[in-house]
Enzyme design. Sequence first.
Site, PDB file in Angstrom:
ATOM      1  N   THR A 173       0.853  -1.180   0.000  1.00 37.94           N
ATOM      2  CA  THR A 173       0.000   0.000   0.000  1.00 37.94           C
ATOM      3  C   THR A 173       0.894   1.237   0.000  1.00 37.94           C
ATOM      4  O   THR A 173       2.033   1.181   0.472  1.00 37.94           O
ATOM      5  CB  THR A 173      -0.915   0.049   1.238  1.00 37.94           C
ATOM      6  OG1 THR A 173      -0.199   0.624   2.335  1.00 37.94           O
ATOM      7  CG2 THR A 173      -1.405  -1.341   1.620  1.00 37.94           C
ATOM      8  N   ASP A 252     -20.037   4.874  -7.132  1.00 37.26           N
ATOM      9  CA  ASP A 252     -19.441   6.194  -7.315  1.00 37.26           C
ATOM     10  C   ASP A 252     -19.445   6.957  -5.998  1.00 37.26           C
ATOM     11  O   ASP A 252     -20.515   7.197  -5.426  1.00 37.26           O
ATOM     12  CB  ASP A 252     -20.247   6.947  -8.379  1.00 37.26           C
ATOM     13  CG  ASP A 252     -19.664   8.299  -8.735  1.00 37.26           C
ATOM     14  OD1 ASP A 252     -18.664   8.716  -8.108  1.00 37.26           O
ATOM     15  OD2 ASP A 252     -20.217   8.947  -9.649  1.00 37.26           O
ATOM     16  N   HIS A 278      -9.714  11.466  -4.917  1.00 33.66           N
ATOM     17  CA  HIS A 278      -9.043  12.690  -4.449  1.00 33.66           C
ATOM     18  C   HIS A 278      -9.496  13.932  -5.223  1.00 33.66           C
ATOM     19  O   HIS A 278      -8.914  15.005  -5.049  1.00 33.66           O
ATOM     20  CB  HIS A 278      -7.515  12.575  -4.508  1.00 33.66           C
ATOM     21  CG  HIS A 278      -6.986  11.352  -3.829  1.00 33.66           C
ATOM     22  ND1 HIS A 278      -7.396  10.981  -2.577  1.00 33.66           N
ATOM     23  CD2 HIS A 278      -6.094  10.407  -4.247  1.00 33.66           C
ATOM     24  CE1 HIS A 278      -6.771   9.850  -2.239  1.00 33.66           C
ATOM     25  NE2 HIS A 278      -5.996   9.486  -3.229  1.00 33.66           N
TER      26      HIS A 278
END
Length: 399
Positions: A173, A252, A278
Site C-alpha cells: 500500500t 461512485d 481525491h
Amino acid sequence: MTAQTEFDEATVQDVVRLAGGHDSELRELTQKYDPAMISRLLVAEILSRCPPPSNDTPVLVELAIVHGSERFRHFLRVVRDSPIRPVGADEGFVGMLVEYELTELLRELFGVTHERPAGVRGTKLFPYLTDDEEAVEQIGTYLLAAQQGTEAVLAGCGSRKPDLSELSSRYFTPKFGFLHWFTPHYDRHFRDYRNQQVRVLEIGVGGYKHPEWGGGSLRMWKSFFPRGQIYGLDIMDKSHVDELRIRTIQGDQNDAEFLDRIARRYGPFDIVIDDGSHINAHVRTSFAALFPHVRPGGLYVIEDMWTAYWPGFGGQADPQECSGTSLGLLKSLIDAIQHQELPSDPNRSPGYVDRNIVGLHVYHNVAFVEKGRNDEGGIPTWIPRDFESLVQASSGGAT
C-alpha cells in the site's frame, strides 16, 4: 469454494461477537454452528494472517483443531515465495503438528487480545516418524524448515498487535514508505479501536482499472483489526479482492444517494477512510453523505489533501481560494467545532456537522475527524466580551 462464498457475512460477524464473550457464549457458538464449519472458517482466517514464510525447503504443518471427540485435521504447505495453502496429508513431509482446542483457537483469533505465551496449544516435532534413526536422518533436511514454517503458521494463529508500517509494505500500500508516511498517525488514532468489532469503510480499493490489482489496504486493515469487518468502495469492480471479513462494493463516491444506501445497509461505521479519487468535489460529497453514518466516537479520515492545490483535481493553487476544496472543508470544520462560540445570529442555526464533530487532527496529507456530541456549551453571555471588562470583573472590583 472461497471463504467469501462459504461463510456469509452475518455468520462471520456472529462468530466474532460470540468468540469475544464469556465462556458460556463460546459454548453457545459451538452449539449454534457446525464445529467442522467453524474449523474451516478459522483456517481461512489463519491463512489470511500468516506472514510470508522464510523456509526454503517445503514442509507441511498439520493444524489439528479438537472439539470433544471430533478432530479436524488441516495440512498446510509452507515454503518461501508461496502463499501458505491447504493440501493433502500425502503431499509433503509433516514437520510439525500443532493442536488447538476449538474454543481456545476461537479466543486466540477473535477474542479480545490477550498475551498468553504458554498453555494455549500442543505441538509435536516430526509427528509421524516412529523410528529414531529416521528422525535423525531428517534433521538436516527438515529441522530448520519445520521451525520456520511453524513460526509462520503460529504467527497467523493469534491477534498480537502488528506493525502497521510492516503491514503496509507486506500488502504493498502507498500509506508508508515511498509516497506517504501515514502509518504512525493511523496507529496513534486507531489503536483504541483495534480489539473492537469494528466496521471499516475505505473508499478506493486500488489498482485503478486493472482487473486483478488492488485490495492491499483492505488486507492491511483486516490484519490490524482482528475482529473487524472491512468494506471497500470503488468505481471499478474489485470483487476479486473479496474474502473472509473483506467485502467490496462497486459504486461512485460522488453519488450521495448511493452512499447513503450502502451506509444504511452496511453501517453504521466505526471508521471511514477516503482514499478514493481525491477529486475535491468527490471528497466533499462523500463526507457530507457518510459522516452521518459514522457512529459517535468514530473517525472519518481524509487522505491526500495535496490535490486541494491542483486544478486538475478541482483544487486551487491559491490557498486563499480554497472554499471548494478538501482543505477548505477541513478549515470549515474548525468553525464547526467552535460553533457555540460564534456571535449570536438569528439567521444561523447549527447544522449536523456542527453538532457532531468534537475533534480534528491534521497532518501532512492526512486528517482525522472525530465524531461525538459537540454540546459543551459556549462561554456564557454574562462573561464580558472585551479584555478590560473581563479583567475588571475577574478582579473583584480591584483597580
